[in-house]
Motif scaffolding. Structure first.
Motif, mmCIF file in Angstrom:
data_model
loop_
_atom_site.group_PDB
_atom_site.id
_atom_site.type_symbol
_atom_site.label_atom_id
_atom_site.label_comp_id
_atom_site.label_asym_id
_atom_site.label_seq_id
_atom_site.Cartn_x
_atom_site.Cartn_y
_atom_site.Cartn_z
ATOM 1 N N GLU A 359 -0.831 -8.159 -6.587
ATOM 2 C CA GLU A 359 -0.329 -9.122 -7.564
ATOM 3 C C GLU A 359 -1.130 -10.418 -7.592
ATOM 4 O O GLU A 359 -1.326 -11.013 -8.658
ATOM 5 N N THR A 360 -1.581 -10.879 -6.446
ATOM 6 C CA THR A 360 -2.354 -12.131 -6.429
ATOM 7 C C THR A 360 -3.765 -11.932 -6.962
ATOM 8 O O THR A 360 -4.427 -12.905 -7.342
ATOM 9 N N ALA A 361 -4.245 -10.703 -6.997
ATOM 10 C CA ALA A 361 -5.509 -10.423 -7.676
ATOM 11 C C ALA A 361 -5.291 -10.410 -9.185
ATOM 12 O O ALA A 361 -6.144 -10.853 -9.951
ATOM 13 N N ARG A 362 -4.142 -9.912 -9.588
ATOM 14 C CA ARG A 362 -3.861 -9.760 -11.022
ATOM 15 C C ARG A 362 -3.546 -11.087 -11.696
ATOM 16 O O ARG A 362 -4.020 -11.361 -12.803
ATOM 17 N N TRP A 363 -2.741 -11.943 -11.054
ATOM 18 C CA TRP A 363 -2.231 -13.143 -11.724
ATOM 19 C C TRP A 363 -2.756 -14.416 -11.075
ATOM 20 O O TRP A 363 -2.509 -14.675 -9.896
ATOM 21 N N GLU A 364 -3.448 -15.210 -11.851
ATOM 22 C CA GLU A 364 -4.006 -16.471 -11.366
ATOM 23 C C GLU A 364 -2.920 -17.423 -10.890
ATOM 24 O O GLU A 364 -3.049 -18.066 -9.847
ATOM 25 N N TRP A 365 -1.832 -17.534 -11.649
ATOM 26 C CA TRP A 365 -0.769 -18.484 -11.289
ATOM 27 C C TRP A 365 -0.166 -18.144 -9.932
ATOM 28 O O TRP A 365 0.155 -19.047 -9.148
ATOM 29 N N LEU A 366 -0.024 -16.853 -9.640
ATOM 30 C CA LEU A 366 0.565 -16.447 -8.368
ATOM 31 C C LEU A 366 -0.406 -16.691 -7.220
ATOM 32 O O LEU A 366 0.005 -17.117 -6.123
ATOM 33 N N ALA A 367 -1.688 -16.446 -7.464
ATOM 34 C CA ALA A 367 -2.689 -16.708 -6.425
ATOM 35 C C ALA A 367 -2.708 -18.176 -6.047
ATOM 36 O O ALA A 367 -2.844 -18.536 -4.868
ATOM 37 N N GLN A 368 -2.546 -19.048 -7.031
ATOM 38 C CA GLN A 368 -2.525 -20.486 -6.753
ATOM 39 C C GLN A 368 -1.296 -20.865 -5.941
ATOM 40 O O GLN A 368 -1.376 -21.693 -5.029
ATOM 41 N N GLU A 369 -0.163 -20.264 -6.249
ATOM 42 C CA GLU A 369 1.051 -20.564 -5.491
ATOM 43 C C GLU A 369 0.969 -20.045 -4.060
ATOM 44 O O GLU A 369 1.445 -20.696 -3.121
ATOM 45 N N ALA A 370 0.384 -18.859 -3.912
ATOM 46 C CA ALA A 370 0.304 -18.265 -2.574
ATOM 47 C C ALA A 370 -0.709 -18.994 -1.696
ATOM 48 O O ALA A 370 -0.505 -19.147 -0.489
ATOM 49 N N GLY A 371 -1.808 -19.458 -2.291
ATOM 50 C CA GLY A 371 -2.850 -20.140 -1.534
ATOM 51 C C GLY A 371 -3.897 -19.168 -1.020
ATOM 52 O O GLY A 371 -3.657 -17.957 -0.890
ATOM 53 N N ALA A 372 -5.064 -19.701 -0.709
ATOM 54 C CA ALA A 372 -6.179 -18.876 -0.239
ATOM 55 C C ALA A 372 -5.802 -18.123 1.031
ATOM 56 O O ALA A 372 -5.151 -18.668 1.928
ATOM 57 N N GLY A 373 -6.197 -16.865 1.092
ATOM 58 C CA GLY A 373 -5.955 -16.061 2.287
ATOM 59 C C GLY A 373 -4.593 -15.431 2.362
ATOM 60 O O GLY A 373 -4.326 -14.621 3.253
ATOM 61 N N ARG A 374 -3.721 -15.759 1.418
ATOM 62 C CA ARG A 374 -2.360 -15.193 1.408
ATOM 63 C C ARG A 374 -2.205 -14.347 0.149
ATOM 64 O O ARG A 374 -2.534 -14.796 -0.949
ATOM 65 N N HIS A 375 -1.651 -13.143 0.319
ATOM 66 C CA HIS A 375 -1.611 -12.217 -0.807
ATOM 67 C C HIS A 375 -0.262 -11.520 -0.947
ATOM 68 O O HIS A 375 0.431 -11.292 0.046
ATOM 69 N N VAL A 376 0.057 -11.191 -2.209
ATOM 70 C CA VAL A 376 1.290 -10.479 -2.534
ATOM 71 C C VAL A 376 0.913 -9.082 -2.994
ATOM 72 O O VAL A 376 0.124 -8.904 -3.931
ATOM 73 N N LEU A 377 1.476 -8.091 -2.319
ATOM 74 C CA LEU A 377 1.232 -6.686 -2.629
ATOM 75 C C LEU A 377 2.562 -5.997 -2.907
ATOM 76 O O LEU A 377 3.567 -6.275 -2.242
ATOM 77 N N ARG A 378 2.561 -5.084 -3.885
ATOM 78 C CA ARG A 378 3.746 -4.273 -4.167
ATOM 79 C C ARG A 378 3.353 -2.810 -3.959
ATOM 80 O O ARG A 378 2.555 -2.266 -4.716
ATOM 81 N N VAL A 379 3.918 -2.206 -2.921
ATOM 82 C CA VAL A 379 3.570 -0.837 -2.548
ATOM 83 C C VAL A 379 4.699 0.087 -2.994
ATOM 84 O O VAL A 379 5.868 -0.144 -2.662
ATOM 85 N N ALA A 380 4.351 1.132 -3.763
ATOM 86 C CA ALA A 380 5.350 2.031 -4.351
ATOM 87 C C ALA A 380 5.414 3.348 -3.600
ATOM 88 O O ALA A 380 4.392 3.918 -3.204
ATOM 89 N N PHE A 381 6.640 3.857 -3.432
ATOM 90 C CA PHE A 381 6.888 5.139 -2.769
ATOM 91 C C PHE A 381 7.830 5.967 -3.645
ATOM 92 O O PHE A 381 8.770 5.437 -4.229
ATOM 93 N N GLY A 382 7.561 7.277 -3.705
ATOM 94 C CA GLY A 382 8.438 8.165 -4.463
ATOM 95 C C GLY A 382 7.717 8.806 -5.628
ATOM 96 O O GLY A 382 7.219 8.117 -6.512
ATOM 97 N N ALA A 383 7.669 10.149 -5.613
ATOM 98 C CA ALA A 383 6.973 10.908 -6.651
ATOM 99 C C ALA A 383 7.885 12.025 -7.139
ATOM 100 O O ALA A 383 8.928 12.298 -6.524
ATOM 101 N N PRO A 384 7.554 12.678 -8.238
ATOM 102 C CA PRO A 384 8.405 13.766 -8.740
ATOM 103 C C PRO A 384 8.646 14.829 -7.675
ATOM 104 O O PRO A 384 7.710 15.360 -7.079
ATOM 105 N N GLY A 385 9.915 15.099 -7.405
ATOM 106 C CA GLY A 385 10.272 16.113 -6.427
ATOM 107 C C GLY A 385 10.126 15.685 -4.985
ATOM 108 O O GLY A 385 10.392 16.484 -4.077
ATOM 109 N N ILE A 386 9.727 14.442 -4.752
ATOM 110 C CA ILE A 386 9.508 13.947 -3.383
ATOM 111 C C ILE A 386 10.247 12.637 -3.200
ATOM 112 O O ILE A 386 10.007 11.666 -3.933
ATOM 113 N N ALA A 387 11.152 12.589 -2.233
ATOM 114 C CA ALA A 387 11.884 11.353 -1.963
ATOM 115 C C ALA A 387 10.924 10.310 -1.397
ATOM 116 O O ALA A 387 9.919 10.648 -0.758
ATOM 117 N N PRO A 388 11.208 9.035 -1.624
ATOM 118 C CA PRO A 388 10.354 7.990 -1.053
ATOM 119 C C PRO A 388 10.224 8.151 0.453
ATOM 120 O O PRO A 388 11.210 8.408 1.151
#
Length: 493
Positions: A359-388
């Motif tokens: 997310e901090t790579a995608r959005w400039e405003w969020l990168a500025q809020e987080a500050g250099a060296g700090r990053h926000v990641l959203r990791v997804a789990f769960g696929a068709p027929g497979i529980a997360p």
């Protein structure tokens, strides 16, 4: 001189009729808020009820490691322009932003390799299998197999609605497994075989007929392809739901949270909504001229089954897959350069996660809020027929697993000590409108609902997933309902 008689002003009569028309919206997610706004802004008397203690549904926020971060929806597709128009209407001072980085990568290739998603592609289908960016993902054997499609006689084209079957038959397993499947599973929670080509990639089948091979068809439809196709709000999407709530309050819309609709009954040309409430000030029932059901599918079907006198309506199982999303705030200066872009999709079976968004790579405003060296990641789990894979884990263990998966997907070591904060959210990922068979399923539901006077239903289970689809559909259905309520009698005469 005879006195002049001024006839009644038709517009004023319509205004008065609108004020006398009572509408109840069941559900305070984005679909319900939009539908309520569409009715309230023409003067209708609207009441909105929401079972939970907050509005917004899939749009939310959480405080993680000192940052106010979005949960659920973080952006919208620019297709159709409905969300941008809504944001400009209810939040005129908002900063509508585009990603500063929208590169996508594929991870989980042989020997743990990863590579950028080729630019010249549609749904992962490459325009040119010989392009180096394609070959490094599917290998020489995959390239040769994909190229064979160009040598096929035109008479073998035929019509194939299933994306998975189309790609497998024309370009082979490597293109399907390493390019197409990572995108459809991570983005939509769909196996490629269940994606309707005609809806997911309009014009591709016709282009295939014209060009005679799938790569040529991709190149043909990409001629007018837009650039970045998503937008967001600087500062986060919860501003949109807050603005809608404010506008509704300005229009004197009554909003009751902690109020669950338990029954919907029609008698004497009016609707009665039965409520189970936890708030002392909330009513136990509401009477209305019109009702809009804006809940998730299972609840909607239960309410509508009784309202329509069709018990079988509730017997249809809700569509969708279980998905967990772990939001991480990590200390990782190595990620400042966004080494793998903004979105990494995993080859199915190569990872416990389906992918992640940086997310901090995608959005400039969020990168500025987080500050250099700090990053926000959203990791997804769960696929068709497979529980997360995170199912059954504690939140702390889910965060550790998410960091481990992010390490593999990003190619940067992120151990437990790098985690500054985390949050896990569970969702039912509703299939998109491009799901094979979905149109028949939703058309049948729409037809049954439309037969009942003063009744409408909105939400992702009918429109398909994606904020752009949900908002546009809620606006259209609310417009249909208010038109029938305000003009129906006159039209009938």
């Amino acid at each position: 001189m005879d006195a002049v008689t001024v006839p009644a002003e038709p517009f004023q009569e319509l205004v008065d009729h609108a004020r006398e028309t009572r509408v109840v919206v069941i559900g305070g997610g984005i679909a319900g808020l939009v539908a309520a706004w569409e009715c309230a802004k023409v003067g209708m008397a609207v009441t909105l009820v929401e079972a939970s203690d907050r509005l917004g549904g899939i749009i939310g926020s959480a405080r993680i490691a000192g940052l106010d971060l979005e949960t659920g929806v973080t952006c919208w597709s620019t297709r159709g322009g409905a969300v941008r128009a809504l944001a400009e209407e209810v939040l005129p001072d908002a900063a509508i932003v585009r990603p500063r980085d929208d590169r996508e990568w594929i991870a989980g290739l042989p020997k743990g390799a990863a590579a950028p998603l080729p630019v010249e592609q549609v749904l992962g289908i490459p325009a040119n299998p010989w392009d180096e960016s394609v070959r490094r993902i599917i290998g020489w054997d995959g390239t040769w197999r994909a190229y064979i499609d160009r040598l096929r006689p035109p008479l073998t084209i035929g019509t194939q609605r299933s994306l998975g079957r189309l790609v497998h038959g024309r370009m082979g397993d490597k293109v399907l497994d390493r390019l197409v499947a990572p995108l459809t599973i991570d983005r939509f929670g769909l196996d490629p075989v269940d994606v309707d080509v005609e809806i997911a990639a309009p014009g591709l089948s016709n282009a295939l007929t014209r060009t005679g091979w799938l790569g040529g068809a991709v190149a043909d439809v990409r001629v007018d392809a837009p650039g970045s196709s998503i937008e967001g709000l600087g500062g986060g999407m919860p501003q949109l739901t807050a603005a809608l709530a404010d506008r509704l309050a300005e229009r004197e819309v009554a909003i009751h949270t902690g109020a669950m609709a338990t029954a919907l009954v029609r008698s004497d040309r009016r609707w009665t909504v039965q409520l189970a409430t936890i708030a002392a000030a909330a009513p136990d029932r509401l009477h209305a001229d019109a009702v809009i059901v804006a809940t998730e599918e299972s609840t909607a079907r239960s309410l509508l089954a009784a309202a329509l006198g069709a018990p079988e309506f509730a017997d249809v199982a809700a569509a969708g897959i279980a998905r967990d999303v772990v939001t991480l705030v990590v200390e990782g200066p190595e990620l400042d350069t966004a080494p793998r872009g903004a979105h990494v999709h995993a080859v199915p079976g190569a990872s416990r996660a389906t992918g992640l968004v940086h997310e901090t790579a995608r959005w400039e405003w969020l990168a500025q809020e987080a500050g250099a060296g700090r990053h926000v990641l959203r990791v997804a789990f769960g696929a068709p027929g497979i529980a997360p894979a995170t199912e059954g884990l504690s939140d702390a263990d889910a965060a550790v697993m998410a960091a481990a998966e992010a390490s593999v997907l990003l190619g940067v070591e992120l151990d437990e000590g790098r985690i500054a904060g985390a949050r896990r959210d569970a969702y039912t990922l509703v299939p998109p409108a491009s799901t094979l068979g979905r149109r028949h399923r939703t058309d049948a539901a729409r037809a049954a609902i439309a037969r009942a006077p003063g009744l409408a239903a909105v939400g992702a289970w009918l429109s398909g997933s994606g904020l752009a689809q949900v908002v546009a559909d809620a606006q259209e259905e609310a417009d249909r309902l208010r038109h029938d309520a305000l003009w129906g009698a006159a039209a009938a005469e």
